[in-house]
Write a protein that holds these residues in place. Sequence first.
Motif, PDB file in Angstrom:
ATOM      1  N   ILE A  97       5.877  67.491  38.305  1.00 18.88           N
ATOM      2  CA  ILE A  97       5.098  66.452  38.975  1.00 18.88           C
ATOM      3  C   ILE A  97       5.590  65.064  38.581  1.00 18.88           C
ATOM      4  O   ILE A  97       5.698  64.159  39.413  1.00 18.88           O
ATOM      5  CB  ILE A  97       3.599  66.623  38.646  1.00 18.88           C
ATOM      6  CG1 ILE A  97       3.074  67.922  39.252  1.00 18.88           C
ATOM      7  CG2 ILE A  97       2.797  65.436  39.162  1.00 18.88           C
ATOM      8  CD1 ILE A  97       1.644  68.232  38.879  1.00 18.88           C
ATOM      9  N   VAL A  98       5.911  64.886  37.304  1.00 17.28           N
ATOM     10  CA  VAL A  98       6.422  63.592  36.845  1.00 17.28           C
ATOM     11  C   VAL A  98       7.730  63.245  37.548  1.00 17.28           C
ATOM     12  O   VAL A  98       7.913  62.121  38.047  1.00 17.28           O
ATOM     13  CB  VAL A  98       6.612  63.616  35.314  1.00 17.28           C
ATOM     14  CG1 VAL A  98       7.338  62.356  34.846  1.00 17.28           C
ATOM     15  CG2 VAL A  98       5.266  63.723  34.611  1.00 17.28           C
ATOM     16  N   ILE A  99       8.649  64.199  37.628  1.00 15.32           N
ATOM     17  CA  ILE A  99       9.937  63.939  38.274  1.00 15.32           C
ATOM     18  C   ILE A  99       9.760  63.730  39.770  1.00 15.32           C
ATOM     19  O   ILE A  99      10.385  62.843  40.372  1.00 15.32           O
ATOM     20  CB  ILE A  99      10.914  65.095  37.995  1.00 15.32           C
ATOM     21  CG1 ILE A  99      11.181  65.210  36.497  1.00 15.32           C
ATOM     22  CG2 ILE A  99      12.228  64.883  38.745  1.00 15.32           C
ATOM     23  CD1 ILE A  99      12.047  66.397  36.109  1.00 15.32           C
ATOM     24  N   ARG A 100       8.911  64.518  40.395  1.00 16.28           N
ATOM     25  CA  ARG A 100       8.681  64.365  41.832  1.00 16.28           C
ATOM     26  C   ARG A 100       8.112  62.985  42.154  1.00 16.28           C
ATOM     27  O   ARG A 100       8.522  62.332  43.120  1.00 16.28           O
ATOM     28  CB  ARG A 100       7.716  65.443  42.325  1.00 16.28           C
ATOM     29  CG  ARG A 100       7.487  65.417  43.831  1.00 16.28           C
ATOM     30  CD  ARG A 100       6.172  66.024  44.213  1.00 16.28           C
ATOM     31  NE  ARG A 100       5.051  65.293  43.630  1.00 16.28           N
ATOM     32  CZ  ARG A 100       3.775  65.594  43.843  1.00 16.28           C
ATOM     33  NH1 ARG A 100       3.459  66.639  44.592  1.00 16.28           N
ATOM     34  NH2 ARG A 100       2.820  64.882  43.292  1.00 16.28           N
ATOM     35  N   THR A 101       7.164  62.536  41.334  1.00 13.65           N
ATOM     36  CA  THR A 101       6.578  61.215  41.558  1.00 13.65           C
ATOM     37  C   THR A 101       7.634  60.119  41.436  1.00 13.65           C
ATOM     38  O   THR A 101       7.639  59.158  42.208  1.00 13.65           O
ATOM     39  CB  THR A 101       5.437  60.964  40.545  1.00 13.65           C
ATOM     40  OG1 THR A 101       4.497  62.025  40.627  1.00 13.65           O
ATOM     41  CG2 THR A 101       4.742  59.645  40.840  1.00 13.65           C
ATOM     42  N   TYR A 102       8.534  60.272  40.490  1.00 11.20           N
ATOM     43  CA  TYR A 102       9.620  59.289  40.337  1.00 11.20           C
ATOM     44  C   TYR A 102      10.556  59.322  41.539  1.00 11.20           C
ATOM     45  O   TYR A 102      10.961  58.269  42.052  1.00 11.20           O
ATOM     46  CB  TYR A 102      10.394  59.579  39.059  1.00 11.20           C
ATOM     47  CG  TYR A 102      11.449  58.545  38.747  1.00 11.20           C
ATOM     48  CD1 TYR A 102      11.156  57.448  37.959  1.00 11.20           C
ATOM     49  CD2 TYR A 102      12.744  58.670  39.253  1.00 11.20           C
ATOM     50  CE1 TYR A 102      12.120  56.496  37.666  1.00 11.20           C
ATOM     51  CE2 TYR A 102      13.713  57.724  38.970  1.00 11.20           C
ATOM     52  CZ  TYR A 102      13.397  56.642  38.177  1.00 11.20           C
ATOM     53  OH  TYR A 102      14.349  55.696  37.905  1.00 11.20           O
ATOM     54  N   ILE A 103      10.899  60.505  42.013  1.00 12.08           N
ATOM     55  CA  ILE A 103      11.801  60.625  43.166  1.00 12.08           C
ATOM     56  C   ILE A 103      11.183  59.977  44.406  1.00 12.08           C
ATOM     57  O   ILE A 103      11.887  59.353  45.213  1.00 12.08           O
ATOM     58  CB  ILE A 103      12.140  62.105  43.431  1.00 12.08           C
ATOM     59  CG1 ILE A 103      12.994  62.655  42.280  1.00 12.08           C
ATOM     60  CG2 ILE A 103      12.869  62.282  44.753  1.00 12.08           C
ATOM     61  CD1 ILE A 103      13.292  64.144  42.389  1.00 12.08           C
ATOM     62  N   GLN A 104       9.876  60.098  44.536  1.00 12.01           N
ATOM     63  CA  GLN A 104       9.213  59.515  45.707  1.00 12.01           C
ATOM     64  C   GLN A 104       9.231  57.998  45.691  1.00 12.01           C
ATOM     65  O   GLN A 104       8.995  57.363  46.724  1.00 12.01           O
ATOM     66  CB  GLN A 104       7.771  60.022  45.779  1.00 12.01           C
ATOM     67  CG  GLN A 104       7.671  61.489  46.181  1.00 12.01           C
ATOM     68  CD  GLN A 104       6.248  62.010  46.157  1.00 12.01           C
ATOM     69  OE1 GLN A 104       5.374  61.438  45.492  1.00 12.01           O
ATOM     70  NE2 GLN A 104       5.994  63.090  46.863  1.00 12.01           N
TER      71      GLN A 104
END
Length: 300
Positions: free
Chosen positions: A157-164
């Motif tokens: 979730i942390v990485i996905r939020t950054y990618i977004q």
Amino acid sequence: MRTRSIRMEPLFFHTFNAVVMIVMAVVTLYPFLNTLAISFNAGNDTIRGGIYLWPRVWTVQNYEAVFAGGNIFHAFWVSIARTLIATVLSLFLTSMIAYTISRKEYVFRKPVTIIIVLTMYFNAGLIPYYFLIKDLHLLNHFMVYIIPGLISAFNMIVIRTYIQTLPEGLVESAKMDGAGDFRTFLSIILPLCQPVLATVALFVAVGQWNSWFDTFLFASSKQNLSTLQYELMKLLSSSMISNSSAAVANGADPGAARNMVTPMSIRASITIVASLPILVVYPFLQKYFVHGMQMGSVKE
């Protein structure tokens, strides 16, 4: 008078800020410095108390007791191997899943996200987990340290939020140039995710380095798979058990009592030995860690 008051405000703020930061630094550093002092202090003298920032009776006998075990150095390399391999694989696979479910064109991204997030709150328990590891033939195998923890829902979730937060035009321009999803992920997304990857890498590495319970459950019968934390845990347990009998045996010999290693001194030495590698690595990741936590924080 008002002008003078306005000029004094920044001075007051900076002074107050410096005092608060110094107090916080002292409060943060004191437990580590106190543990370091105890680790270099004679065990029987530590029992008296009063050890704060400096050893009262210097000795390295506590560390000699820690490193006296023949398997401690092999266990150290096993811990390094599991930490490095698990961190690299976990970063790659978790970031790949995070990139996949961050794409709006992926029609199953919401159900997949829900399924992954549910694993953060529900699990079958320790006994079913043990039988799962057994059925996967991972008992007494090095991969028992790697495979079960490859994917973390929170890290995903942390990485996905950054990618977004990355510009959508980067992906679109890559696709216009003929790059596929995998090439876009490797050549564009991964290099831009260095801050959040460094943050997650620290999470994974600390968890792998400090882990000993999985060794106890799944690999305790294989001495060559023993990790540093597990060896230190066994050392601490044995020192606590044998301390009372050693104290009785040394009661008639004051010279031997002066050289007695106590559980408190062993515990302090173990803490320093176990935390030192992470303390060495952390300064190299600190600049990425702060930025990654700010950009990759969970907002939903």
